[in-house]
Design a protein around this motif. Structure first.
Motif, mmCIF file in Angstrom:
data_model
loop_
_atom_site.group_PDB
_atom_site.id
_atom_site.type_symbol
_atom_site.label_atom_id
_atom_site.label_comp_id
_atom_site.label_asym_id
_atom_site.label_seq_id
_atom_site.Cartn_x
_atom_site.Cartn_y
_atom_site.Cartn_z
ATOM 1 N N GLY A 85 0.792 -1.232 0.000
ATOM 2 C CA GLY A 85 0.000 0.000 0.000
ATOM 3 C C GLY A 85 0.816 1.270 0.000
ATOM 4 O O GLY A 85 0.406 2.273 0.593
ATOM 5 N N ASP A 86 1.972 1.261 -0.675
ATOM 6 C CA ASP A 86 2.782 2.483 -0.761
ATOM 7 C C ASP A 86 2.105 3.488 -1.681
ATOM 8 O O ASP A 86 1.467 3.124 -2.671
ATOM 9 N N VAL A 87 2.291 4.770 -1.359
ATOM 10 C CA VAL A 87 1.623 5.824 -2.124
ATOM 11 C C VAL A 87 2.620 6.772 -2.784
ATOM 12 O O VAL A 87 2.527 7.047 -3.975
ATOM 13 N N ASN A 88 3.579 7.262 -2.014
ATOM 14 C CA ASN A 88 4.461 8.270 -2.616
ATOM 15 C C ASN A 88 5.891 8.305 -2.081
ATOM 16 O O ASN A 88 6.618 9.260 -2.359
ATOM 17 N N ILE A 89 6.293 7.297 -1.324
ATOM 18 C CA ILE A 89 7.669 7.291 -0.819
ATOM 19 C C ILE A 89 8.504 6.349 -1.686
ATOM 20 O O ILE A 89 8.349 5.119 -1.631
ATOM 21 N N GLU A 90 9.375 6.933 -2.492
ATOM 22 C CA GLU A 90 10.144 6.186 -3.488
ATOM 23 C C GLU A 90 11.003 5.105 -2.852
ATOM 24 O O GLU A 90 11.138 4.000 -3.395
ATOM 25 N N GLU A 91 11.566 5.399 -1.686
ATOM 26 C CA GLU A 91 12.418 4.424 -1.003
ATOM 27 C C GLU A 91 11.646 3.157 -0.659
ATOM 28 O O GLU A 91 12.162 2.042 -0.790
ATOM 29 N N HIS A 92 10.397 3.325 -0.225
ATOM 30 C CA HIS A 92 9.562 2.163 0.106
ATOM 31 C C HIS A 92 9.240 1.343 -1.138
ATOM 32 O O HIS A 92 9.266 0.112 -1.122
ATOM 33 N N LEU A 93 8.949 2.037 -2.235
ATOM 34 C CA LEU A 93 8.634 1.337 -3.482
ATOM 35 C C LEU A 93 9.823 0.513 -3.957
ATOM 36 O O LEU A 93 9.670 -0.654 -4.343
ATOM 37 N N LYS A 94 11.011 1.098 -3.923
ATOM 38 C CA LYS A 94 12.208 0.381 -4.385
ATOM 39 C C LYS A 94 12.474 -0.842 -3.507
ATOM 40 O O LYS A 94 12.879 -1.903 -4.006
ATOM 41 N N TYR A 95 12.260 -0.696 -2.195
ATOM 42 C CA TYR A 95 12.438 -1.835 -1.289
ATOM 43 C C TYR A 95 11.488 -2.963 -1.670
ATOM 44 O O TYR A 95 11.882 -4.136 -1.733
ATOM 45 N N MET A 96 10.229 -2.608 -1.937
ATOM 46 C CA MET A 96 9.251 -3.625 -2.291
ATOM 47 C C MET A 96 9.576 -4.270 -3.635
ATOM 48 O O MET A 96 9.391 -5.479 -3.818
ATOM 49 N N GLU A 97 10.055 -3.493 -4.579
ATOM 50 C CA GLU A 97 10.446 -4.047 -5.878
ATOM 51 C C GLU A 97 11.580 -5.053 -5.705
ATOM 52 O O GLU A 97 11.563 -6.138 -6.311
ATOM 53 N N ASN A 98 12.559 -4.705 -4.861
ATOM 54 C CA ASN A 98 13.676 -5.621 -4.608
ATOM 55 C C ASN A 98 13.204 -6.881 -3.883
ATOM 56 O O ASN A 98 13.676 -7.988 -4.179
ATOM 57 N N LEU A 99 12.281 -6.710 -2.933
ATOM 58 C CA LEU A 99 11.776 -7.863 -2.183
ATOM 59 C C LEU A 99 11.021 -8.816 -3.109
ATOM 60 O O LEU A 99 11.237 -10.037 -3.061
#
Length: 208
Positions: A85-99
């Motif tokens: 449920g990420d909305v606008n924090i790029e760092e969180h999105l990249k972490y999820m993409e890597n996971l």
């Protein structure tokens, strides 16, 4: 296995709805510098997921080993699709993409790119009712405020005036979903205390 990463709060819950269907929720417990309202009220955080008829898997993560342990846990579950449920924090999105890449699973981020105000409005229009269980201390009089279709404009206005993100994306506040069209019944609770940290006021709840 299609899972949604879940905290018990409204964004992770709404993402699971519009990015689903899902088979289960997964709740990861991190060690935070300050207490997390979701972990303090973990029993109810789990219960709100269970009240949708879905199982909730919980995994406590070791500080410094969060990524590896998360990936191993999701692989053991046989996860093929992850909703976050990420909305606008790029760092969180990249972490999820890597996971997701590490797990070998598809990643869905259905809220990504929406404005925070759009997300809040869509949540309440869908019928989500959420309780504020943690909020920055200068807004502590809104601790325990219930956000729903009838009164969301009140908290929206308060958060805007206070220069806070209106969905709390940067930790300005945290919620617990009490009810939705997906719930078998409403989550009932009672307030048993309050915790003040250097930054936030947090409700301590018990099931009722």
């Amino acid at each position: 296995m299609r899972v949604a990463l879940f905290s018990g709060g409204k964004e992770s819950f709404y993402a699971s709805i519009i990015g689903g269907p899902i088979d289960a929720y997964v709740m990861f417990i991190y060690e935070f510098p300050e207490p997390s309202p979701h972990i303090i009220n973990m029993g109810l955080s789990v219960m709100t997921g269970v009240l949708t008829g879905k199982p909730v898997f919980v995994k406590r993560l070791t500080k410094g080993k969060e990524f590896r342990e998360s990936a191993e846990f999701l692989r053991r579950l046989g996860v093929t699709s992850i909703i976050a449920g990420d909305v606008n924090i790029e760092e969180h999105l990249k972490y999820m993409e890597n996971l997701a890449r590490e797990v070998g699973a598809e990643l869905k981020e259905p809220l990504w790119g929406m404005s925070s105000e759009e997300v809040l409005i869509k949540e309440v229009e869908y019928g989500i009712e959420a309780l504020i269980i943690g909020i920055v201390r200068n807004l502590s009089n809104y601790l325990g405020f219930i956000i729903n279709r009838e009164n969301y404009e009140t908290i929206l206005s308060v958060l805007k005036r206070s220069n806070c993100d209106v969905i709390g994306e940067r930790g300005d506040y945290h919620t617990l979903v009490l009810n939705s069209p997906n719930h078998i019944k409403r989550l009932e609770y009672e307030v048993i205390g309050q915790l003040l940290t250097s930054r936030s006021a947090i409700l301590k709840l018990a099931p009722r």
